[in-house]
Design an enzyme around this catalytic site. Structure first.
Site, short mmCIF file in Angstrom:
data_model
loop_
_atom_site.label_atom_id
_atom_site.label_comp_id
_atom_site.label_asym_id
_atom_site.label_seq_id
_atom_site.Cartn_x
_atom_site.Cartn_y
_atom_site.Cartn_z
NE ARG A 2 93.44 2.18 79.95
CZ ARG A 2 92.75 2.74 79.19
NH1 ARG A 2 93.23 3.60 78.56
NH2 ARG A 2 91.74 2.57 79.34
CG ASP A 4 88.85 -4.39 79.11
OD1 ASP A 4 89.01 -3.66 80.07
OD2 ASP A 4 89.54 -5.31 78.76
CB THR A 44 96.07 7.83 87.21
OG1 THR A 44 96.27 6.39 87.19
CG2 THR A 44 95.96 7.86 88.85
CG ASP A 81 87.34 -7.29 80.99
OD1 ASP A 81 88.17 -7.76 81.37
OD2 ASP A 81 86.76 -6.27 81.15
#
Ligand code: PRP
Ligand code: URA
Length: 206
Positions: free
Chosen positions: A101, A197, A105, A200
Site C-alpha cells: 500500500r 502492521d 494514497t 512488520d
C-alpha cells in the site's frame, strides 16, 4: 457472502495475536493456526469425488477432493497464512502476488506476480490477514480474474467494515472468510482496534 468466524479457538488465538506484547515467533504461529481454522470454514463446499478405499478389513466407499486448489498469498503478510493451509491441502498450488500500500494514497502498488501462464485449478483462495480499505484484495482479485481464474475466495483474519464493503462491491461473486470484522479504519488507514502492521509483526520489521 461474508463469513465471520464464531469459533472459540479463533477468538482465543485472535486475542493473543492482537496483544502488542506478542513477539514475532508467537505471532507467526498464531497466524498459521488461525489460518488452518479459517481454511476449515472456507473449504466446506469444495467438490469431492467418490473413491473406493481398501482398509485392512474391507473395501469401503470414500471421497477425495476432486481437484487441487490454488493458494494465493499476498506478499508480505499473506505469506504466514500459506504454510498451515498448504499442510491441510498438500496438493495445492501456491501462486505469489506482491502488493504494497502506498502510505500516502493507500492505493495498492503491484511489484511481484508469479502466476503460471494459465490457470490450472478451478478454485483459488486469496490469503491476506488484513482487509483494510480493501484496495489490495480487490486489486489481487482483478489480477486473478484477468488471468482467467474462475472461482475465487478471499480469506483474511481482521477486516474493517470499509474493506468488506469495497470487496463486496468490486467482486460480489467472491466469498469472504474472516476471523473478525473490527470497528473501523483510523485516519491513516489502519484497522481499529486491529493488531497494527501484520507484515512488520510477522517479520520483525518496523
Ligand atoms: C497490508 C496487508 C494488506 C494491505 C491491506 O499489506 O497485508 O495487503 O495492507 O490494506 P488495504 O486493504 O488498505 O489495501 P502492506 O501494504 O502493509 O504490505 P506488507 O504485507 O508487505 O507489509
Ligand atoms: N495493513 C496492516 O498490516 N494493518 C492494518 O491495520 C491495515 C493495513
Amino acid at each position: 457472502m461474508v463469513h465471520e468466524s464464531s469459533h472459540p479457538l479463533v477468538k482465543h488465538k485472535l486475542t493473543i495475536l492482537r496483544d502488542k506484547e506478542t513477539k514475532p515467533k508467537k505471532f507467526r504461529e498464531l497466524i498459521r493456526e488461525i489460518s488452518i481454522l479459517l481454511a476449515y470454514e472456507a473449504t466446506q463446499d469444495l467438490d469431492l469425488e467418490p473413491i473406493q478405499v481398501e482398509t485392512p478389513l474391507a473395501v469401503t466407499q470414500g471421497a477425495m477432493l476432486k481437484e487441487p486448489i490454488g493458494l494465493v498469498p499476498v506478499l508480505r503478510a499473506g505469506l504466514g497464512m500459506v504454510e498451515g493451509v498448504w499442510e491441510m491441502m498438500p496438493g495445492s498450488e501456491v501462486w505469489h502476488i506482491g502488493l504494497f500500500r502506498d502510505e500516502r494514497t493507500l492505493k495498492p502498488v503491484e511489484y511481484y506476480n508469479k502466476l503460471p501462464i494459465s490457470p490450472t485449478v478451478q478454485v483459488c483462495i486469496v490469503l491476506d490477514p488484513m482487509l483494510a480499505t480493501g484496495g489490495s484484495a480487490s486489486a489481487t482479485i482483478d489480477i486473478l480474474k484477468r488471468w482467467g481464474a474462475k472461482r475465487i475466495k478471499f480469506m483474511g483474519i481482521i477486516a474493517a467494515p470499509e474493506g468488506v464493503r469495497t470487496l463486496q462491491e468490486t467482486h460480489p461473486d467472491v466469498d469472504i472468510y474472516l476471523a473478525v470484522i473490527d470497528e473501523k479504519l483510523n485516519n491513516v488507514g489502519y484497522i481499529m482496534p486491529g493488531l497494527g502492521d501484520a507484515g512488520d509483526r510477522q517479520f520483525g520489521t518496523g
